[in-house]
Scaffold this active site. Structure first.
Site, short mmCIF file in Angstrom:
data_model
loop_
_atom_site.label_atom_id
_atom_site.label_comp_id
_atom_site.label_asym_id
_atom_site.label_seq_id
_atom_site.Cartn_x
_atom_site.Cartn_y
_atom_site.Cartn_z
N ARG A 78 -25.10 -15.78 18.52
CA ARG A 78 -25.90 -15.41 19.61
C ARG A 78 -27.27 -14.73 19.66
O ARG A 78 -28.23 -14.95 20.03
CB ARG A 78 -25.02 -14.49 20.67
CG ARG A 78 -24.62 -13.22 20.29
CD ARG A 78 -23.18 -12.60 20.49
NE ARG A 78 -22.07 -13.45 19.76
CZ ARG A 78 -21.31 -14.28 20.21
NH1 ARG A 78 -21.14 -14.47 21.05
NH2 ARG A 78 -20.49 -14.57 18.93
N THR A 79 -27.36 -14.08 18.42
CA THR A 79 -28.80 -13.23 18.25
C THR A 79 -29.67 -14.45 17.91
O THR A 79 -30.90 -14.28 18.31
CB THR A 79 -28.75 -12.36 17.01
OG1 THR A 79 -27.77 -11.27 17.07
CG2 THR A 79 -29.96 -11.66 16.90
N LYS A 107 -35.91 -21.58 -5.98
CA LYS A 107 -36.82 -21.85 -7.27
C LYS A 107 -37.16 -20.54 -7.81
O LYS A 107 -38.23 -20.72 -8.81
CB LYS A 107 -37.92 -22.49 -6.74
CG LYS A 107 -37.77 -23.96 -6.34
CD LYS A 107 -39.13 -24.63 -6.05
CE LYS A 107 -38.82 -25.90 -4.91
NZ LYS A 107 -40.21 -26.10 -4.47
N ARG A 128 -32.64 -11.82 9.92
CA ARG A 128 -31.32 -11.20 9.87
C ARG A 128 -30.84 -11.61 8.37
O ARG A 128 -31.04 -12.67 7.82
CB ARG A 128 -30.30 -12.07 10.82
CG ARG A 128 -28.93 -11.54 10.58
CD ARG A 128 -27.74 -12.00 11.45
NE ARG A 128 -28.01 -11.22 12.44
CZ ARG A 128 -26.85 -11.22 13.33
NH1 ARG A 128 -25.69 -11.79 13.07
NH2 ARG A 128 -27.13 -10.68 14.46
N HIS A 161 -28.93 -2.95 13.98
CA HIS A 161 -29.38 -3.94 14.63
C HIS A 161 -30.13 -3.55 15.98
O HIS A 161 -29.34 -3.40 16.78
CB HIS A 161 -27.89 -4.40 14.86
CG HIS A 161 -27.97 -5.85 15.57
ND1 HIS A 161 -29.20 -6.49 15.85
CD2 HIS A 161 -26.79 -6.71 15.74
CE1 HIS A 161 -28.71 -7.71 16.09
NE2 HIS A 161 -27.42 -8.04 16.23
C1 NCD Z 1 -22.95 -8.42 15.84
C2 NCD Z 1 -23.55 -8.10 14.49
O1 NCD Z 1 -24.00 -9.16 13.97
O2 NCD Z 1 -23.60 -7.13 14.22
N1 NCD Z 1 -23.23 -9.43 16.49
C3 NCD Z 1 -24.35 -9.29 17.18
O3 NCD Z 1 -25.37 -9.69 16.95
N2 NCD Z 1 -23.95 -9.78 18.68
C4 NCD Z 1 -21.55 -7.75 16.09
C5 NCD Z 1 -20.68 -8.25 15.12
O4 NCD Z 1 -20.79 -9.24 14.15
O5 NCD Z 1 -19.52 -7.63 15.09
#
Ligand code: NCD
Length: 346
Positions: A78-79, A107, A128, A161
């Protein structure tokens, strides 16, 4: 986040501008209430606009010359999708790296050189990573070069996050809109509070709201870390800790449920937990206030029974969707086009 691309960074904490500009989004701690309120207001305006074809076309014309790099080397559904679609909503084009084995890092190229390369081609980097601190490192690197681009942390290790915390704030604020907003509310946070970055980031933002009470509901082994508790103490945010959900459920205005972060296990420690004690099933619903809300950052495991989805207090699917709109608002704010979004007439 900082005032202008030429200002130096304040260590790893990237300070927001007093006033109205946004650059890097690395850590939730510098976010002040006026900026949070403004972002929430932009989300509501954008959502309204997007309901009509004309409004959606207007949004698509906001940032058609801007490009984003989505560098997601840790799994994400989702992110990633919400950032990708948020970019498209405002007309931006995106390029992506999701599999580090396709990048020149294999590399032997350094992380810094890879980030600098991305920045040569795009106007914002969304990242991420499995490792904590990488987004902060990238932001610091950007601040030392001639053509810095903003860096958005889309999840760094088990640490932070920030954009999830922003969308959580929007969801809370909207849900309590007719009840004085987030101020004065009792918010339960349940699950793996030790390794869940969403709850850590959300706790930090709570300093912006008056008389909020936090209730941590977690197995002892996965209780909230002391650095977050020290921050709450420092900012006089009240919290209690318990292992008994039923004792506290009737007092909550919101319960934010999280899954066990078993990907961080070193010896299967999350399998030792009786997760049913930290879960919401239909039987728990009877203990919950009639106007309380149930949130979850998703993905879920067994900690929320899908039967709960039918209950009007379950807002996690709406929360998920709010994520895309909050990311639109963040992009709008970073590129300074918020003045072009029409205000909502009373
Ligand atoms: C979360 C994450 O990636 O930290 N997910 C998200 O971004 N909605 C929560 C999780 O993975 O538990």
């Amino acid at each position: 986040m900082r005032a202008s691309p030429t200002q130096p960074l304040n260590e790893t904490l990237v300070m927001p501008a007093r006033g109205t500009t946004l650059f890097h989004v690395i850590d939730p701690r510098p976010f002040e209430r006026p900026l949070l309120d403004e972002l929430c207001d932009i989300v509501t305006r954008v959502r309204l606009l997007a309901k009509s074809d004309e409004g959606a076309r207007f949004l698509r014309d906001l940032l058609p010359t801007r490009r984003a790099m989505l560098y997601f080397t840790q799994p994400s559904t989702r992110t990633f999708l919400s950032f990708n679609n948020a970019c498209h909503i405002v007309g931006m084009r995106t390029s992506e790296i999701r599999d580090p084995s396709t990048s020149s890092e294999v590399k032997g190229e350094s992380f810094d050189d890879s980030i600098r390369t991305f920045s040569s081609y795009v106007d914002v980097i969304v990242m991420r990573t499995k490792e904590s601190g990488r987004a902060a490192q990238a932001a610091k690197l950007m601040d030392g070069i001639q053509r810095p681009v903003p860096v958005i942390n889309a999840g760094s290790g088990s640490d932070q996050h920030p954009t999830q915390a922003l969308l959580d704030i929007y969801t809370l604020a909207r849900s309590f809109e007719d009840r004085g907003g987030i101020d004065g509310k009792t918010i339960g946070l349940m699950g793996d509070l030790k390794r869940g970055r969403t709850v850590r980031s959300l706790c930090y933002l709570m300093r912006n709201y008056r008389n909020v009470r936090l209730v941590f509901i977690a197995p002892q082994q996965f209780s909230m870390q002391s650095d977050v508790k020290a921050y709450l103490d420092e900012h006089r945010i009240s919290y209690v800790e318990t292992t008994e959900l039923a004792d506290v459920l009737p007092s909550l205005d919101a319960i934010y449920v999280t899954r066990m972060q078993s990907e961080w296990d070193t010896a299967g420690e999350s399998r030792e937990i009786d997760l049913s004690r930290f879960s919401i099933h239909t039987r728990e619903l009877g203990l919950l206030k009639r106007d309380a809300i149930i949130m979850h950052p998703l993905p879920r495991g067994s900690e929320i029974d899908p039967a709960v989805d039918q209950d009007p207090r379950a807002v996690y699917w709406r929360q998920e969707r709010n994520g895309m709109w909050m990311r639109v608002a963040v992009l709008i704010k970073i590129f300074g086009v918020e003045q072009r979004i029409p205000a909502i007439r009373a």
